[in-house]
Design a protein around this motif. Structure first.
Motif: not given
Length: 205
Positions: A34, A85, A88-89, A91-92, A164-167, A169, A205
Motif C-alpha cells: 500500500f 485510479d 484502489k488506494s 479501499v486499501e 472492490l473485493k479484488k483490492y 489483500p 472477501k
C-alpha cells in the motif's frame, strides 16, 4: 515541522502505544504494497516525512469535496467520478482502518494529490495519521470483533460494489507477527495479532 537534509518532517508528541500503533500500521501497509506516509520513531515524538516532496505536489483534503461526510459509499463514488485510479488506494486505506480499528478517518485525514502547476489530480495521498488506531487508547476489549462498527461499514461497502473485493489483500498471522517484531517495541504480540486476524476473518472477501 522541522527541516532535515532538505526534507520537511512533522514531529508529533506520542506515547508508547500511539507510537507503536502508527509505526506498525505504516509498516504493515508497506508490507502489503500500500502507499503509506513514511514514519520514524523519535524521542517522545513520532516523525513523518512530508509526502508532498516540499510542495512539488499539492495535498487537497477530502473535506474540500465531501465536507464532513465520512460515508464510505459516497466517498468511493466521488473517487470513481473524479479519479478512478484512487479507488484502489482508498479501499486499501479503509482495509487497514478496519482491521486495525482506526476510528479517526475523517475527511481531513485523507485526500488527493494534485499537480502543483496545473491542478490535475494525481491520485490519493499516502495513508497517514493512524495514531488513534489499534492500541493507542489501550488494548481493545472486544478481541472477537463481535458487533464491530468498522467491520460493518466496510462490509456494506463491499456489498455496494463487489468488484472492490479484488483490492483486499491476503493477511496472515505470520506477517502480523513479523511486522510487530520489526517495529522493535514491547507490546502484547499475541493479543494484537488475534485482534487483527479476527477482524480480517470477518471481512467479506
Amino acid at each position: 515541522w522541522k527541516l532535515r537534509k532538505g526534507q520537511w518532517w512533522m514531529h508529533k508528541k506520542a506515547n508508547h502505544d500511539e507510537m507503536f500503533s502508527e509505526l506498525f500500521i505504516c509498516k504493515l501497509g508497506s508490507e502489503l504494497g500500500f502507499r503509506m506516509a513514511e514514519y520514524e520513531r523519535g524521542n517522545g515524538v513520532i516523525k513523518t516525512k512530508d509526502f508532498t516532496n516540499n510542495a512539488f505536489v499539492n495535498f487537497e483534503p477530502a473535506f474540500n469535496i465531501l465536507g464532513d461526510d465520512e460515508d464510505y459509499i459516497k466517498s468511493i463514488e466521488m473517487l470513481k467520478s473524479i479519479c478512478p485510479d484512487a479507488v484502489k488506494s482508498y479501499v486499501e486505506m479503509l482495509f487497514l482502518d478496519t482491521i486495525c480499528a482506526n476510528p479517526d478517518r475523517h475527511t481531513f485525514n485523507f485526500g488527493l494529490l494534485r499537480d502543483s502547476d496545473n491542478g490535475k489530480i494525481l491520485g490519493l495521498a499516502p495513508n497517514f495519521d493512524n495514531n488513534m488506531a489499534l492500541i493507542s487508547r489501550g488494548y481493545p476489549k472486544n478481541i472477537t470483533r463481535k458487533n464491530d462498527l468498522l467491520i460493518k461499514l466496510f462490509n456494506e461497502l463491499m456489498q455496494h460494489d463487489e468488484g472492490l473485493k479484488k483490492y483486499i489483500p491476503t493477511l496472515s498471522e505470520d506477517l502480523i507477527k513479523s511486522v510487530i517484531k520489526s517495529v522493535g517495541m514491547r507490546v502484547k504480540s499475541k493479543e494484537i495479532t488475534e485482534f487483527i486476524m479476527n477482524g480480517y476473518n470477518l471481512i467479506e472477501k
